[in-house]
Design an enzyme around this catalytic site. Structure first.
Site, PDB file in Angstrom:
ATOM      1  NE  ARG A 125      15.934 -14.241 -16.063  1.00 25.05           N
ATOM      2  CZ  ARG A 125      16.438 -14.644 -14.838  1.00 25.05           C
ATOM      3  NH1 ARG A 125      16.401 -15.788 -14.628  1.00 25.05           N
ATOM      4  NH2 ARG A 125      17.564 -13.872 -14.462  1.00 25.05           N
ATOM      5  CG  HIS A 203      17.261 -21.596 -16.228  1.00 24.61           C
ATOM      6  ND1 HIS A 203      17.349 -22.222 -15.093  1.00 24.61           N
ATOM      7  CD2 HIS A 203      18.328 -20.440 -15.931  1.00 24.61           C
ATOM      8  CE1 HIS A 203      18.095 -21.813 -14.149  1.00 24.61           C
ATOM      9  NE2 HIS A 203      18.770 -20.937 -14.755  1.00 24.61           N
ATOM     10  CD  GLU A 307      20.069 -23.635 -16.805  1.00 28.73           C
ATOM     11  OE1 GLU A 307      20.216 -22.621 -17.624  1.00 28.73           O
ATOM     12  OE2 GLU A 307      20.498 -23.705 -15.756  1.00 28.73           O
TER      13      GLU A 307
END
Ligand code: BG6
Length: 350
Positions: A125, A203, A307
Site C-alpha cells: 500500500r 481494505h 474488507e
C-alpha cells in the site's frame, strides 16, 4: 477463480517501468488485445493527482468513474453514474509516501494488520506500482471495457524485509453498470525454489451517511477474531451487525456476498468476493478517530471498512504458483425500512 493456488503456464512478466512519466491520455489497445477480450477498450486517463502523484481515471460511458493512484495501487474514488462518491476518503488523508492513503481501497499485502513481522498491513500500500501493458490473459472473460492493469514487483530494499520474489498483478475495472471490480493475481517467482506465505485484504472504506444508520448482513452467527480483545475468537449473535462503538473484527469463513445497508441514503452496497474467505469490519469510533493524524475527528460517522480478506489461513505459494483473489462492489438503491427488506433477497439477488 479459487483460493487454491494454481500453477499456470503464464509467461514471465515484461519488466514495467518503475514510474510513469507522461501525463497524457492513453488508450492502450494492445493491453485489451492481450487480455483476450477482443472487445473495444475505453481509453484511460493518466494524470497528476494530489502532490503530483500519478493517477489513472477510468470512465464508463454511462457516467460511472474510478480513480486509482499508482502509489499503493490504490483506488481513491468510485462514483456512480450520478457522480455520487461511493468510497470514503479522509479529508486529512496524506498523499505522501511512506504514509498509506487514508480511505478508498488500500491493498494489504503481504501481511494483513500486525499478524506477522512486517509493518502494519504490509508494504504494497505504500509502494509505487506500474502500469502493466502486457498482462497474461485472464482465464475468465468480463464485460468491462474500462480497466487498468497494474503490477508490483519487489525492489532490492523490499527483498531485505521480505526475501521473496513475486509479481503482483492488479486489474481494476468498471462494468458498464458501474460495478467496481478488483482482481489480484500474485505469483511466486522465487528462483531459489522456496515457497512463501502471505495474508491479504482489500481494505475498502465505504462512504456511509451515518454509521448509526448502517447495518451489515451476511456475517451474523459467524465466528470472528476480535482485534480489540487480543484476537480472541467469539461467535456473532443477533440478526445483523449494527454500530454503536468501535469495532475491529475479522469474521471467518464468510459467504461470498455481504450487504452493507445505508438506511438514510437508501443505498445498499453488495460486496462479492472470491478467493478471500474472511471479512474484516472496522470503524475506529470517536476516541481512535481523534488519535489518528490523517483522519478527521468526526469522520468515523461517515465511513465503514468491510474488507474482503485472507487472514486466518495464510496463503502459501510454491515457485511458479499463482493465487487469485477478487472483489466486486455494487451500489444499488434500496427502499429499506426497518423490517421491510428481506436481506436474503439482497444477498441472493444478482
Ligand atoms: C483494520 C485493522 O483493517 O485497519 C485495524 O483491523 C486497523 O486494526 C485499521 O486499526 C487501520 O489500519 P491503518 O494501519 O491503516 O491505520
Amino acid at each position: 477463480m479459487s483460493s487454491t493456488p494454481q500453477a499456470t503456464a503464464a509467461p514471465a512478466a515484461t519488466a514495467a517501468p518503475a514510474t510513469v512519466r507522461a501525463p497524457a491520455t492513453v488508450a492502450p489497445g494492445s493491453a485489451a488485445a492481450a487480455s483476450g477480450s477482443g472487445r473495444e477498450r475505453l481509453p484511460i486517463e493518466l494524470c497528476k493527482g494530489i502532490n503530483g502523484l500519478d493517477k489513472i481515471v477510468l470512465r464508463e460511458v454511462r457516467g460511472s468513474s474510478a480513480e486509482v493512484y499508482l502509489y499503493g495501487g490504490h483506488v481513491t474514488s468510485w462514483k456512480n453514474d450520478h457522480g455520487e462518491e461511493l468510497l470514503f476518503l479522509s479529508s486529512k488523508a496524506i498523499f505522501k509516501p511512506p504514509k498509506a492513503i487514508r480511505g478508498g481501497i488500500p491493498i494489504c499485502f503481504p501481511q494483513f494488520s500486525n499478524h506477522g513481522s512486517l509493518e502494519q498491513h504490509g508494504f504494497a500500500r505504500n509502494r509505487i506500482w506500474s502500469i502493466d501493458n502486457d498482462p497474461p490473459p485472464f482465464p475468465t472473460s468480463t464485460s468491462a471495457k474500462a480497466f487498468v492493469d497494474l503490477i508490483l514487483k519487489p525492489t532490492e530494499e523490499d527483498l531485505k524485509i521480505w526475501p521473496h520474489s513475486f509479481e503482483f498483478r492488479l486489474r481494476i475495472s468498471l462494468s458498464p453498470a458501474g460495478d467496481l471490480m478488483l482482481t489480484s493475481r500474485i505469483r511466486n517467482t522465487n528462483a531459489d525454489g522456496k515457497p512463501f506465505t502471505f495474508t491479504f485484504a482489500y481494505h475498502t472504506y465505504f462512504s456511509v451517511s451515518d454509521i448509526s444508520e448502517v447495518r451489515v448482513e451476511g456475517l451474523e452467527t459467524l465466528d470472528y477474531l476480535d482485534n480489540l480483545q487480543n484476537k480472541e475468537r467469539f461467535t456473532e449473535q443477533g440478526d445483523a451487525i449494527t454500530f454503536e462503538a468501535e469495532v475491529d473484527k475479522i469474521y471467518l469463513g464468510t459467504p461470498t456476498k455481504i450487504a452493507i445497508l445505508d438506511h438514510e441514503k437508501k443505498r445498499t452496497f453488495v460486496l462479492r468476493k472470491d478467493g478471500l474467505p474472511d471479512a474484516v469490519v472496522w470503524n475506529p469510533w470517536e476516541k481512535k478517530a481523534k488519535a489518528m493524524a490523517d483522519f478527521g475527528d468526526e469522520e468515523y460517522k461517515h465511513m465503514l471498512c468491510v474488507e474482503a480478506a485472507a487472514v486466518e489461513k495464510p496463503i502459501t505459494l510454491k515457485p511458479g504458483e499463482e493465487w487469485r483473489g477478487r472483489q466486486e462492489l455494487s451500489a444499488v438503491p434500496s427502499s429499506y425500512c426497518s423490517g421491510q427488506l428481506d436481506p436474503r433477497r439482497v444477498l441472493l439477488g444478482s
